[in-house]
Design a protein around this motif. Structure first.
Motif, PDB file in Angstrom:
ATOM      1  N   THR A  10       0.863  -1.184   0.000  1.00  0.00           N
ATOM      2  CA  THR A  10       0.000   0.000   0.000  1.00  0.00           C
ATOM      3  C   THR A  10       0.901   1.237   0.000  1.00  0.00           C
ATOM      4  N   TRP A  11       0.364   2.341  -0.509  1.00  0.00           N
ATOM      5  CA  TRP A  11       1.098   3.607  -0.484  1.00  0.00           C
ATOM      6  C   TRP A  11       1.003   4.238   0.900  1.00  0.00           C
ATOM      7  N   ALA A  12       2.105   4.792   1.353  1.00  0.00           N
ATOM      8  CA  ALA A  12       2.092   5.465   2.651  1.00  0.00           C
ATOM      9  C   ALA A  12       1.143   6.649   2.630  1.00  0.00           C
ATOM     10  N   GLN A  46      -0.909  11.750  -2.511  1.00  0.00           N
ATOM     11  CA  GLN A  46       0.122  12.547  -3.176  1.00  0.00           C
ATOM     12  C   GLN A  46      -0.156  12.642  -4.668  1.00  0.00           C
ATOM     13  N   GLU A  47       0.262  13.779  -5.230  1.00  0.00           N
ATOM     14  CA  GLU A  47       0.061  13.991  -6.672  1.00  0.00           C
ATOM     15  C   GLU A  47       1.272  13.472  -7.433  1.00  0.00           C
ATOM     16  N   TYR A  50       8.170   7.171  -4.359  1.00  0.00           N
ATOM     17  CA  TYR A  50       7.143   7.359  -3.337  1.00  0.00           C
ATOM     18  C   TYR A  50       7.220   6.209  -2.349  1.00  0.00           C
ATOM     19  N   GLU A  51       6.950   6.542  -1.096  1.00  0.00           N
ATOM     20  CA  GLU A  51       7.041   5.513  -0.070  1.00  0.00           C
ATOM     21  C   GLU A  51       5.832   4.585  -0.130  1.00  0.00           C
ATOM     22  N   GLN A 101       9.841   3.434  -7.358  1.00  0.00           N
ATOM     23  CA  GLN A 101       9.911   4.319  -8.507  1.00  0.00           C
ATOM     24  C   GLN A 101       8.655   4.142  -9.362  1.00  0.00           C
ATOM     25  N   VAL A 102       8.054   5.252  -9.724  1.00  0.00           N
ATOM     26  CA  VAL A 102       6.858   5.240 -10.559  1.00  0.00           C
ATOM     27  C   VAL A 102       7.166   6.029 -11.831  1.00  0.00           C
TER      28      VAL A 102
END
Length: 814
Positions: free
Chosen positions: A481-483, A487-488, A496-497, A527-528
């Motif tokens: 899951t994203w922290a 976030q944009e 992104y964490e 990395q995205v």
């Protein structure tokens, strides 16, 4: 006097469907039902009513079963092929459908909304929908092939016969008016009659129910629950009960002492330990003879509580006890080889023979677990059948698994564990015919956590997102899951964490970087790949204009979204063949152009190019900005500079000797009055222009004032026809530039030179004929008449500069 028409009421009584009758029992008396047609019997004709929108056509769509469709035609009294609302309202009873050959479907029954009785027993129907027949009070679908029945909308229902069908459930909680319910020989597994307080007859025999609560049914007079799985029955509230058939059930005790109205009791095939029929007056009483009971006792159990094993039994009603003794409310001195027998006093002089067979009294066995189940967590359960050693019984071995909780207590778990933790297992061998069962000591073991390292964390790769969107739109593999999913996303992101939820109950993550024990996750920066988002740019400025000599705005106004990069422009000019060629800069010349704006990419946005904006620089009309002017000059002098002002272009000056003459670019040189006009040639950018002609004068050169004009000395020997006069180096032409005249007065000759054309003025000189040189004395080298004028006053060759003045001048100006 008004006549009153009376509708005949016909009552026909017919027997209900057959009831299953078992040996030793009599069937309940079948109910008799009056069939009322309210004047709607077949064969009776009524005037055909007018067709209305609400009529029901007797057709295949409304009544798909041909047999039923033919049947309902009897209610079409006016034979118009439809059932009117009035005809439908008269149909109260539909019965004897078992006589309709081939009937398999009652679709269309829903149109008979006034129906109070429906008897479709012993037909071939497989479905029955009575949800719209809300006036029903009587429904008999006994012996049909239906598998479902919903009577939730039939709240007026009083009689329901759904026995001998395939239904497996029946909800009658909304049928509070129900008085008679036959649901025997069905697959019903449970039955709730708590809302049916008016119920007088209930037959649920031959169903799969295992419990029955009739405590709210105080009006009940007939109860049939034979051949079911019920094991207890409390009828203490059913004081109106007259018949009770509960044979072949698991009822172990029965007290009817409060049912003083009871007339018939049939309880054969029940394992009754005791029965109380006190205060009753039974005309029919069938009981087991004897009542056979099987009790299973524990290994080594040499006595058991009567209240615990046979609750409700009154030991004071026992007689003829054999196979055991009674002491302090317990049975003792028994063996598995001899049944316990006694006679129980049921009251009213009735006796019940009881035989109790004991099981479980066998020799001891032993069992021990020999396998060590401890291991490191591997995702697999430990052996579900750990090795044991045992003696005695050859029965099946089972295992009891327990897990140690945080407070060190134990809780049972359902199967062999796989997760990390501390456990214990107990083995039990079942008794066989000769041996008791046995249980081992608990064997404690530990499943240790598996050690995890950084290399065990599989990092998601090739993640992609869209610029400007929330991070949550990027899908992560299971467990991640994203922290902060809000976030944009940006193209220039540095990652992104994200958090991987870990099973730290089975794995040891203490050696893994960025492990959070309280949150049970491992954090990683992922990395995205975010492609640059699109940009847009549009030129909003209108560049069209009339030629003014200035280029159009080289940075025309634009609107843009996305990139904040630098905006550049591409300029193109339309050629004669309508194709376009690129130009290097913003145009100023007249023509048709187009410009395209491009915004350069920035860190997060793509570049974008606008649509080409076409515009026109129109050819300008020319105009004067200053009057044409030129100053006069004297012949031989440089021409004066002309001046003229035009809005566009450099003028050309044209000259003519007449105002209406032919003008050329040749600048006049001869003295006289001349005409000049200015012309600007038209270009692609502006129109041509031409001024009005103005005059100017080239004044003749004054021979007297101009020292460049030289005149030779004239004497009696001078050939006046061949004089040589010069203007500087230019030889003047006699007759064109000057004329010579003479006048003689005696010996004195006066010579006059009159200038003309480009020159003006006149000069005179005199000489006497006596001054004429003798011809024989004339010749080269003679200096008798030599001009004594100083060389500085001589033009050479004996000529005199006309502009020289001295007392000794030979020439005099006129």
């Amino acid at each position: 006097m008004a006549a009153v028409a009376m509708t005949a009421v016909f009552s026909v009584f017919t027997a209900l469907s057959p009831v299953t009758v078992r040996a030793g029992e009599s069937a309940p008396a079948p109910a008799q039902t009056a069939i009322q047609t309210n004047g709607a019997e077949p064969g009776e004709k009524e005037p055909a009513p007018a067709t209305k929108a609400g009529d029901v056509a007797i057709n295949e769509e409304n009544f798909p079963d041909p047999a039923f469709r033919e049947y309902v035609k009897r209610y079409d009294k006016n034979n118009d092929g439809s059932l009117s609302a009035a005809e439908i309202a008269k149909v109260k009873v539909i019965q004897r459908l078992f006589e309709v050959t081939g009937l398999k479907d009652l679709k269309g029954i829903e149109f008979f909304t006034a129906l109070t009785e429906l008897k479709c027993m012993n037909t071939e129907i497989t479905e029955l929908d009575v949800s719209r027949n809300t006036a029903l009070t009587y429904l008999d679908c006994d012996g049909t092939k239906i598998t479902e029945l919903n009577v939730g909308e039939n709240t007026a229902l009083e009689n329901l016969y759904c026995n001998n069908t395939g239904i497996t459930s029946l909800d009658i909680r909304k049928n509070k008016a129900l008085k008679i319910l036959w649901c025997y020989n069905t697959g019903i597994e449970s039955l709730n009659v708590s809302e049916n307080t008016d119920l007088t007859t209930l037959d649920c025999s031959g169903t799969k129910i295992t419990a029955l609560n009739v405590g709210e049914n105080t009006a009940l007079t007939n109860l049939y629950c034979r051949d079911t799985g019920i094991t207890s029955l409390d009828i203490s509230e059913n004081t109106a009960l007259k018949k009770l058939y509960c044979s072949n059930t698991g009822i172990a005790s029965l007290d009817v002492s409060k049912n003083t109205a009871l007339e018939e009791l049939r309880c054969t095939g029940c394992p009754l330990a005791w029965l109380d029929v006190s205060n009753t007056h039974l005309s029919t009483f069938d009981k087991p003879d004897p009542s056979s009971i099987v009790l299973t006792l524990g290994a080594g159990e040499d006595s058991f509580s009567i209240e615990e094993k046979l609750p409700g039994l009154d030991i004071n009603r026992l007689s003829e006890l054999s196979g055991a003794s009674v002491s302090n409310g317990r049975f003792t001195n028994y063996s598995s080889d001899t049944p316990i027998k006694y006679i129980y006093d049921c009251g009213n002089g009735e006796k019940l023979k009881v035989e109790i067979t004991l099981k479980g009294l066998k020799t001891a066995s032993s069992i021990s677990i020999t396998e060590n189940l401890g291991k490191t967590y591997d995702g697999q359960s430990v052996s579900s059948t750990p090795a044991v050693t045992k003696t005695g019984s050859t029965g099946a071995v089972s295992y009891k698994w327990e897990k140690q909780k945080e407070d060190a207590s134990w809780e049972e778990i359902a199967a062999a564990p796989a997760d990390a933790g501390t456990y214990r297992v107990t083995a039990a061998v079942a008794a066989d015919d000769n041996h008791q069962g046995a249980t081992s000591d608990a064997e404690e073991f530990t499943i240790s956590k598996a050690i995890m390292t950084n290399t065990d964390i599989e990092i998601p790769i090739e993640l992609k997102g869209n610029d400007g969107k929330e991070l949550s739109t990027v899908t992560l593999p299971a467990g991640w899951t994203w922290a902060d999913g809000t976030q944009e996303l940006t193209h220039s992101n540095s990652g992104y964490e994200a958090r991987l939820t870990v099973d730290d109950s089975n794995y040891d993550y203490t050696s893994v970087s960025r492990y959070n024990s309280s949150g049970h996750y491992v954090a990683r920066t992922l990395q995205v790949a975010v492609p640059m988002s699109e940009s847009q740019i549009t030129i909003t400025e209108n560049l069209s204009k009339t030629y003014d000599g200035q280029p159009v705005n080289d940075t025309p106004a634009v609107t843009k979204t996305g990139s904040t990069g630098q905006v550049s422009y591409k300029w193109e000019k339309q050629k004669d063949d309508l194709s376009w060629e690129e130009t290097t800069a913003a145009p100023e010349s007249a023509g048709t152009y187009r410009v395209t704006a491009t915004v350069a990419a920035d860190d997060n946005h793509q570049s974008a190019t606008s649509d080409a904006e076409e515009f026109t620089i129109s050819k300008a009309a020319n105009a004067w900005t200053g009057a044409l002017d030129i100053s006069d000059w004297t012949y031989g002098a440089p021409p004066n500079t002309a001046a003229a002002g035009f809005r566009f272009g450099q003028p050309r000056y044209l000259y003519s000797d007449r105002a209406d003459g032919i003008f050329t670019e040749a600048v006049p040189t001869n003295a006289g009055t001349w005409y000049m006009k200015a012309v600007v040639d038209g270009t692609d950018d502006y129109e041509g222009a031409e001024s009005e002609a103005i005059s100017f004068v080239i004044e003749p050169k004054s021979a007297a004032a101009d020292s460049q004009i030289t005149v030779p000395e004239i004497g009696a020997d001078t050939d006046l026809k061949h004089l040589t006069l010069k203007d500087g180096d230019q030889v003047l032409v006699q007759g064109k530039d000057y004329d010579v005249t003479t006048m003689q007065d005696g010996d004195t000759v006066t010579v006059t030179i009159t200038f003309k054309g480009n020159y003006t003025g006149a000069m005179t000189t005199t000489y006497t004929l006596s001054d004429k040189k003798p011809e024989d004395n004339a010749g080269a080298g003679s200096d008798k008449n030599k001009d004594t004028t100083s060389d500085k006053n001589s033009a050479g060759n004996g000529a005199v500069k006309t502009g020289y003045r001295a007392d000794t001048d030979l020439w005099g100006s006129l």
